[in-house]
Design a protein around this motif. Sequence first.
Motif, PDB file in Angstrom:
ATOM      1  N   THR A 165       9.182   4.744  29.128  1.00 16.97           N
ATOM      2  CA  THR A 165       8.336   4.823  28.386  1.00 16.97           C
ATOM      3  C   THR A 165       8.556   5.867  27.421  1.00 16.97           C
ATOM      4  N   GLU A 166       8.906   6.905  27.978  1.00 21.39           N
ATOM      5  CA  GLU A 166       9.347   8.021  27.163  1.00 21.39           C
ATOM      6  C   GLU A 166      10.340   7.786  26.005  1.00 21.39           C
ATOM      7  N   ARG A 226       8.895   5.740  23.402  1.00 22.94           N
ATOM      8  CA  ARG A 226       7.978   6.371  22.549  1.00 22.94           C
ATOM      9  C   ARG A 226       8.820   7.026  21.386  1.00 22.94           C
ATOM     10  N   GLU A 227      10.327   7.621  21.961  1.00 26.75           N
ATOM     11  CA  GLU A 227      11.011   8.327  21.060  1.00 26.75           C
ATOM     12  C   GLU A 227      11.633   7.262  20.164  1.00 26.75           C
ATOM     13  N   GLY A 249       9.019   6.513  17.388  1.00 27.81           N
ATOM     14  CA  GLY A 249       8.961   7.671  16.564  1.00 27.81           C
ATOM     15  C   GLY A 249       9.844   7.834  15.398  1.00 27.81           C
ATOM     16  N   TYR A 298       3.556  -0.345  21.856  1.00 22.33           N
ATOM     17  CA  TYR A 298       4.960  -0.125  21.363  1.00 22.33           C
ATOM     18  C   TYR A 298       5.359  -1.287  20.790  1.00 22.33           C
ATOM     19  N   SER A 305      -3.003   9.542  17.830  1.00 25.34           N
ATOM     20  CA  SER A 305      -2.049   9.260  18.965  1.00 25.34           C
ATOM     21  C   SER A 305      -0.658   8.737  18.090  1.00 25.34           C
ATOM     22  N   VAL A 306      -0.861   7.816  17.220  1.00 26.84           N
ATOM     23  CA  VAL A 306       0.003   7.211  16.398  1.00 26.84           C
ATOM     24  C   VAL A 306       0.830   8.496  15.504  1.00 26.84           C
ATOM     25  N   ARG A 356       0.811  11.603  16.350  1.00 22.32           N
ATOM     26  CA  ARG A 356       1.651  12.331  17.278  1.00 22.32           C
ATOM     27  C   ARG A 356       3.022  11.831  17.316  1.00 22.32           C
ATOM     28  N   ILE A 357       3.160  10.606  17.809  1.00 23.25           N
ATOM     29  CA  ILE A 357       4.302   9.919  17.977  1.00 23.25           C
ATOM     30  C   ILE A 357       5.189  10.228  16.949  1.00 23.25           C
ATOM     31  N   GLU A 374       6.350  14.108  16.805  1.00 25.11           N
ATOM     32  CA  GLU A 374       7.131  14.518  17.859  1.00 25.11           C
ATOM     33  C   GLU A 374       8.338  13.910  18.245  1.00 25.11           C
ATOM     34  N   ALA A 375       8.686  12.903  17.202  1.00 23.51           N
ATOM     35  CA  ALA A 375       9.856  11.956  17.478  1.00 23.51           C
ATOM     36  C   ALA A 375      11.103  12.933  17.371  1.00 23.51           C
TER      37      ALA A 375
END
Length: 407
Positions: free
Chosen positions: A3-4, A7-8, A11, A35, A69-70, A72-73, A76-77
């Motif tokens: 999942t991480e 997410r990356e 991002g 995602y 939340s989006v 933040r993704i 933090e990419a």
Amino acid sequence: MNTEIEREVIGIFLNHPEKTETSVVEQDWFVEPEYQHLFEAIRQIESNDFLDIYGKYNQLSRNPFDFKSVKRILNEAPPLSQLSNDVQLMKKTVHIREVNEAVKDYQLNPFRENEQKLLEALSKNETDDASDNGKLDEAIAELKDSMNHPRPRGVKTFNKLDFILGGGMYGSMLFTIGARPSTGKTAFSVNLAYEALMNDKEVEVDFFTLEMNKQEMLNRFVSRFTGVSSSTLRSKANEMSSILKGLINQSAEQIAQSKLRVYDGLETLGEIVRMVRKNASKTKQGKYLAIIDYIGLVKVPNVKDRYIEVGEVTRELKRLTNEFNIPIVALSQLSRGINRQDKTPLLSDLRESGSIEQDSNVVAFLHRPEKVDSDRVVQLSIRKNREGELADINFTFIGEEMTFKEV
């Protein structure tokens, strides 16, 4: 962990939406449904405006992440340089998931069909894991075989040009041809395609035109086949004799039966890359040629800096030549104004990006030499050739017939 990584990747795509155009990532690679929806929203929206992407995402998902939340993704990419590594990790995870599902299906129903699916999943995983181990075994074996068995060097066009290129347009070659406006670069590319098709009926040519439509390009090819001027085909076709009409019908049929494809509706880098991938992957080795007219008109969505945009185009085209072992001819327009006494084009005249010279195996310039007293002589000056010599090749250019002939 998986999942991480997802997410990356999301991002990075949020920060660089244009990368979804050329990435190998598929929507179903993402385990997390949200995602998947984000990825699809990024692909569907041409703008790089975050609000536009988030709005589309809300339309696609029933239970979307909230705005913060989006955001933040996105914030933090990781850097873009990490995309390739993350994509490979995702790809490996997808294969593991496919194998596990195939094992589960086989355990529940140990039939031959499920056994075959399991073997295919395992084979696919092993192939991808061993796709590039850094060893030179295959290259050495190919070199040894070439010393005992003659091999075609590449797609053949003009005799003198083939000789300079070592036998033709070889696989992995990005061949850039620069020319100033009204020098005949499109006509020359038509002649390259014509010669390739005539020299080998198995050769497939993809011609991407960003300046003209299919009708205009057809007229140019018919003109090259028949010698009838394209202006006559455009405005006085009904006034031609029955003999000429029959000749044109015959040449049009010949073109239709050849392996020439002309694309006039693909303007973005991603669209062109996908079409080359699709066609080159199904073509015999050494039987494919792509021509792009011209680099300066290819669009990379969400990239505003022209220098960066052109660099992205040439790098992606070069990757394609290596991936499928194919030649690609890319035309580039030079500036009209040259503030020096000798107007002969130089590598430094390539507009907008040094990546054109850097990424190209061969760079040539089409120009009218000042020392030749004829407006029909056009010279192709090869000024970079990674695997051969530099040279000047003179052609007689008959513009009304769209014909280039080696002098």
